[in-house]
Design a protein around this motif. Sequence first.
Motif, PDB file in Angstrom:
ATOM      1  N   SER A 235       1.128  -0.848  -0.101  1.00  0.00           N
ATOM      2  CA  SER A 235       0.240   0.165   0.508  1.00  0.00           C
ATOM      3  C   SER A 235       0.908   1.459   0.057  1.00  0.00           C
ATOM      4  CB  SER A 235      -1.036   0.487   1.123  1.00  0.00           C
ATOM      5  OG  SER A 235      -0.064   0.103   2.440  1.00  0.00           O
ATOM      6  N   VAL A 236       0.261   2.214  -0.347  1.00  0.00           N
ATOM      7  CA  VAL A 236       1.493   3.617   0.177  1.00  0.00           C
ATOM      8  C   VAL A 236       0.211   4.741   1.235  1.00  0.00           C
ATOM      9  CG1 VAL A 236       1.242   4.142  -2.924  1.00  0.00           C
ATOM     10  CG2 VAL A 236      -0.385   4.863  -1.667  1.00  0.00           C
ATOM     11  N   LEU A 237       1.432   4.825   1.030  1.00  0.00           N
ATOM     12  CA  LEU A 237       1.313   6.329   2.927  1.00  0.00           C
ATOM     13  C   LEU A 237       0.687   7.058   2.143  1.00  0.00           C
ATOM     14  CD1 LEU A 237       1.240   5.860   5.432  1.00  0.00           C
ATOM     15  CD2 LEU A 237       3.502   7.137   5.754  1.00  0.00           C
ATOM     16  N   LYS A 238      -0.851   7.387   2.102  1.00  0.00           N
ATOM     17  CA  LYS A 238      -1.565   8.507   1.207  1.00  0.00           C
ATOM     18  C   LYS A 238      -3.179   8.206   1.036  1.00  0.00           C
ATOM     19  CE  LYS A 238      -0.861  11.070  -2.639  1.00  0.00           C
ATOM     20  NZ  LYS A 238      -0.489  11.515  -4.075  1.00  0.00           N
ATOM     21  N   PRO A 239      -3.568   9.472   1.791  1.00  0.00           N
ATOM     22  CA  PRO A 239      -5.180   9.651   1.926  1.00  0.00           C
ATOM     23  C   PRO A 239      -5.435   8.776   0.440  1.00  0.00           C
ATOM     24  CG  PRO A 239      -4.799  11.103   3.197  1.00  0.00           C
ATOM     25  CD  PRO A 239      -2.697  10.589   2.579  1.00  0.00           C
ATOM     26  N   LEU A 240      -6.455   8.030   0.303  1.00  0.00           N
ATOM     27  CA  LEU A 240      -7.334   8.175  -0.492  1.00  0.00           C
ATOM     28  C   LEU A 240      -7.662   9.160  -1.053  1.00  0.00           C
ATOM     29  CD1 LEU A 240      -8.027   5.345  -2.568  1.00  0.00           C
ATOM     30  CD2 LEU A 240      -9.700   5.834  -1.148  1.00  0.00           C
ATOM     31  N   TRP A 241      -8.181   9.968  -0.483  1.00  0.00           N
ATOM     32  CA  TRP A 241      -9.365  10.981  -0.736  1.00  0.00           C
ATOM     33  C   TRP A 241      -8.280  12.056  -1.987  1.00  0.00           C
ATOM     34  CZ3 TRP A 241     -13.630   9.313  -0.634  1.00  0.00           C
ATOM     35  CH2 TRP A 241     -14.240   8.232   0.768  1.00  0.00           C
ATOM     36  N   LEU A 242      -7.032  12.051  -1.207  1.00  0.00           N
ATOM     37  CA  LEU A 242      -5.891  13.163  -1.849  1.00  0.00           C
ATOM     38  C   LEU A 242      -4.864  12.689  -2.912  1.00  0.00           C
ATOM     39  CD1 LEU A 242      -4.831  14.772   1.303  1.00  0.00           C
ATOM     40  CD2 LEU A 242      -6.801  15.087   0.112  1.00  0.00           C
ATOM     41  N   ASP A 243      -5.433  10.992  -3.207  1.00  0.00           N
ATOM     42  CA  ASP A 243      -4.582  10.974  -4.190  1.00  0.00           C
ATOM     43  C   ASP A 243      -6.059  10.382  -5.918  1.00  0.00           C
ATOM     44  OD1 ASP A 243      -2.305   8.571  -5.298  1.00  0.00           O
ATOM     45  OD2 ASP A 243      -3.103   6.500  -4.872  1.00  0.00           O
ATOM     46  N   ASN A 244      -5.430  11.445  -6.100  1.00  0.00           N
ATOM     47  CA  ASN A 244      -6.350  11.634  -6.665  1.00  0.00           C
ATOM     48  C   ASN A 244      -6.425  12.752  -8.513  1.00  0.00           C
ATOM     49  OD1 ASN A 244      -8.982  13.119  -8.517  1.00  0.00           O
ATOM     50  ND2 ASN A 244     -10.318  12.638  -6.703  1.00  0.00           N
ATOM     51  N   PRO A 245      -6.048  12.642  -9.703  1.00  0.00           N
ATOM     52  CA  PRO A 245      -5.291  13.289 -10.535  1.00  0.00           C
ATOM     53  C   PRO A 245      -6.088  14.439 -10.551  1.00  0.00           C
ATOM     54  CG  PRO A 245      -6.383  11.551 -11.120  1.00  0.00           C
ATOM     55  CD  PRO A 245      -6.751  11.044  -9.813  1.00  0.00           C
ATOM     56  N   SER A 246      -6.833  14.385  -9.955  1.00  0.00           N
ATOM     57  CA  SER A 246      -8.741  15.975 -10.254  1.00  0.00           C
ATOM     58  C   SER A 246      -8.464  17.225  -8.829  1.00  0.00           C
ATOM     59  CB  SER A 246      -9.583  15.182 -10.059  1.00  0.00           C
ATOM     60  OG  SER A 246     -10.583  15.299  -9.061  1.00  0.00           O
ATOM     61  N   ARG A 247      -7.331  16.720  -7.788  1.00  0.00           N
ATOM     62  CA  ARG A 247      -7.330  17.459  -7.054  1.00  0.00           C
ATOM     63  C   ARG A 247      -6.434  18.956  -6.958  1.00  0.00           C
ATOM     64  NH1 ARG A 247      -2.685  16.071  -1.734  1.00  0.00           N
ATOM     65  NH2 ARG A 247      -3.169  18.487  -1.407  1.00  0.00           N
ATOM     66  N   PRO A 248      -6.889  19.736  -7.057  1.00  0.00           N
ATOM     67  CA  PRO A 248      -6.405  21.279  -7.524  1.00  0.00           C
ATOM     68  C   PRO A 248      -5.296  21.600  -7.760  1.00  0.00           C
ATOM     69  CG  PRO A 248      -8.737  21.343  -6.381  1.00  0.00           C
ATOM     70  CD  PRO A 248      -7.706  20.022  -6.069  1.00  0.00           C
ATOM     71  N   PRO A 249      -4.557  22.596  -8.410  1.00  0.00           N
ATOM     72  CA  PRO A 249      -3.144  22.469  -8.461  1.00  0.00           C
ATOM     73  C   PRO A 249      -3.245  24.146  -6.647  1.00  0.00           C
ATOM     74  CG  PRO A 249      -4.129  23.564  -9.983  1.00  0.00           C
ATOM     75  CD  PRO A 249      -5.001  22.628  -9.984  1.00  0.00           C
ATOM     76  N   ALA A 250      -1.850  24.056  -6.883  1.00  0.00           N
ATOM     77  CA  ALA A 250      -1.764  24.220  -5.274  1.00  0.00           C
ATOM     78  C   ALA A 250      -2.280  25.645  -5.594  1.00  0.00           C
ATOM     79  CB  ALA A 250      -0.313  24.122  -4.541  1.00  0.00           C
ATOM     80  N   ARG A 251      -2.609  26.268  -4.564  1.00  0.00           N
ATOM     81  CA  ARG A 251      -2.793  28.059  -4.888  1.00  0.00           C
ATOM     82  C   ARG A 251      -1.635  28.706  -4.408  1.00  0.00           C
ATOM     83  NH1 ARG A 251      -7.302  26.257  -3.803  1.00  0.00           N
ATOM     84  NH2 ARG A 251      -9.677  26.362  -4.472  1.00  0.00           N
ATOM     85  N   GLU A 252      -1.219  30.408  -4.947  1.00  0.00           N
ATOM     86  CA  GLU A 252      -0.088  30.729  -5.105  1.00  0.00           C
ATOM     87  C   GLU A 252      -0.280  30.899  -3.195  1.00  0.00           C
ATOM     88  OE1 GLU A 252       0.379  34.216  -6.824  1.00  0.00           O
ATOM     89  OE2 GLU A 252       0.133  33.209  -8.531  1.00  0.00           O
ATOM     90  N   SER A 253       1.051  30.861  -2.241  1.00  0.00           N
ATOM     91  CA  SER A 253       1.664  32.036  -0.555  1.00  0.00           C
ATOM     92  C   SER A 253       1.439  33.037  -1.308  1.00  0.00           C
ATOM     93  CB  SER A 253       2.622  31.087  -0.417  1.00  0.00           C
ATOM     94  OG  SER A 253       3.739  31.830  -1.702  1.00  0.00           O
ATOM     95  N   LEU A 254       0.982  33.959   0.012  1.00  0.00           N
ATOM     96  CA  LEU A 254       0.522  35.208   0.608  1.00  0.00           C
ATOM     97  C   LEU A 254       1.740  35.440   0.462  1.00  0.00           C
ATOM     98  CD1 LEU A 254      -1.138  37.263   0.627  1.00  0.00           C
ATOM     99  CD2 LEU A 254      -1.244  36.896   2.870  1.00  0.00           C
ATOM    100  N   ASP A 255       3.174  36.735  -0.725  1.00  0.00           N
ATOM    101  CA  ASP A 255       4.073  36.794  -1.256  1.00  0.00           C
ATOM    102  C   ASP A 255       4.269  38.679  -0.802  1.00  0.00           C
ATOM    103  OD1 ASP A 255       3.601  37.431  -3.262  1.00  0.00           O
ATOM    104  OD2 ASP A 255       4.717  36.507  -3.865  1.00  0.00           O
ATOM    105  N   GLN A 256       2.699  39.296  -0.338  1.00  0.00           N
ATOM    106  CA  GLN A 256       2.610  40.493  -0.357  1.00  0.00           C
ATOM    107  C   GLN A 256       2.090  41.189   1.011  1.00  0.00           C
ATOM    108  OE1 GLN A 256       4.204  43.226  -2.724  1.00  0.00           O
ATOM    109  NE2 GLN A 256       5.661  41.563  -2.908  1.00  0.00           N
ATOM    110  N   PRO A 257       2.582  42.160   1.633  1.00  0.00           N
ATOM    111  CA  PRO A 257       1.947  42.615   2.587  1.00  0.00           C
ATOM    112  C   PRO A 257      -0.396  42.462   2.304  1.00  0.00           C
ATOM    113  CG  PRO A 257       3.409  44.220   2.359  1.00  0.00           C
ATOM    114  CD  PRO A 257       3.021  43.492   1.410  1.00  0.00           C
ATOM    115  N   ALA A 258      -0.641  42.975   3.063  1.00  0.00           N
ATOM    116  CA  ALA A 258      -2.116  42.184   2.714  1.00  0.00           C
ATOM    117  C   ALA A 258      -3.424  43.181   4.094  1.00  0.00           C
ATOM    118  CB  ALA A 258      -2.370  40.820   2.561  1.00  0.00           C
ATOM    119  N   GLU A 259      -4.511  43.158   3.584  1.00  0.00           N
ATOM    120  CA  GLU A 259      -5.056  43.458   4.642  1.00  0.00           C
ATOM    121  C   GLU A 259      -7.054  42.763   4.080  1.00  0.00           C
ATOM    122  OE1 GLU A 259      -6.222  47.869   4.368  1.00  0.00           O
ATOM    123  OE2 GLU A 259      -4.009  48.203   4.343  1.00  0.00           O
ATOM    124  N   ALA A 260      -7.271  43.098   5.314  1.00  0.00           N
ATOM    125  CA  ALA A 260      -8.750  42.148   5.453  1.00  0.00           C
ATOM    126  C   ALA A 260      -9.819  42.308   5.946  1.00  0.00           C
ATOM    127  CB  ALA A 260      -8.546  40.384   5.447  1.00  0.00           C
TER     128      ALA A 260
END
Length: 455
Positions: free
Chosen positions: A11-36
């Motif tokens: 077996s692979v040491l990986k959650p079945l749900w995350l072992d999915n080719p349709s998993r969205p690509p990683a979103r960008e990290s926050l690299d500039q100051p922000a307000e919210a």
Amino acid sequence: MTWPEGSFDDSVLKPLWLDNPSRPPARESLDQPAEADLLIVGGGFTGLWTALRALERDPTAKVLLIEADRIADHASGRNGGFCEASITHGAANGRARWPDEYAILHELGIRNLDEIAATVERYDIDCGLARGGVLTVATRDHEIADLGPGTQGFLDATAVRKLVDSPTYLAGHHSPDDSVLVDPARLAWGLADAAERLGARLAEHTRLASLHDRGSHIEAATDRVLIKAKKVVIATNAFPNPLRRLRLPVVPVYDYVLATEPLTDEQLQAIKWDPAIGVNDSGTRFHYYRLTPDRRILWGGYDAVYHFGRSIRAQHYDRRETFDKLARHFAETFPQLAGIRFTHRWSGVIDTSSRFCAFFGTAHRGRTAYATGFTGLGVGASRFAADVMLDLLDGRPTERTRLKMVRRKPLPFPPEPLAWIGIQITQWAMRRQDRTGRRNVWLRVLDRFGMGFDS
């Protein structure tokens, strides 16, 4: 070598749900100051529901969510996909702790589950939602009485084995309306997509380093930039957070899971299982299991492993001793599936509180809210928690914030080494209760003080 020995060696040491080719690509990290207007820390179900609900309430709000790793990388993508109505970790726990308000807690839980299903439909989230409820089974004689013989939903041995066929089942209870099954990772990805469509900004690989009240705003420092926020939600659950008051009430507990290879038609016929129904057994150390949309059996639970010092480390994810135990228990439950192999093994960290369900609060003069301590039932209860936190940040009393469950806090777990010693004694007592059907003095004392340990 006889089955199930070695059944997960490949077996692979990986959650079945995350072992999915349709998993969205990683979103960008926050690299500039922000307000919210609202900063949310944590990209699991609690944080995602908060982002979505905040924008459903106020479409003009500027919502920023930061996640240290990936969306649904931890508990939200590693659980069994049981989404339950209960926000109190079951009726017995709810009635024991809040007897005078349990009726409204139950109603709020059912309403919350209905709203989850409505959200999935409204945003067209493809998460395989199936509403067949949960089958609770007795595998020891002393467990039968707790299933309510003679009440609606009770099934004797013959009837329960018509729903799911295991020679270990002595009785069962089917609750068809208070639980749904989902693919939890797809649900999380769908919530993230829906929140972004409404205007939220989601940043992955962005770790919170500190949080400070600066008077005019809350200042959040990440590993790279500063964020100015009017309000903040802490949704890190079992993982470290900047509020010292949350370091003792929750302990991180590891839960372990196996998933089989896809079942053949003959194997499915041998167990007679409606895939819309999830199953758990009645032990204090219990198993939970279900069929996945691609015809695998997901099999988890039983061991709830606490590591000294509230340790959360990558090496804890792979524990052969527990996987061996799970494979043996699977073989005892479904001997008609002899020879089947497991393709995936994994684990995740549960945020366990001493009262077995989430608790809530605020900091920084009411401008930061938190919810944590879901104790394994966060898939559904996280949406309720999101609304509680948003209510608390609004500062106006609501039906939710007036609840004793929301206003009161659980007793904290002690510091080390007392936490380790106490948990080990409790687990020994739970194993004894499963054998005998009786709670010993230690467990009765914990009951008296409203404390416990569960996963």
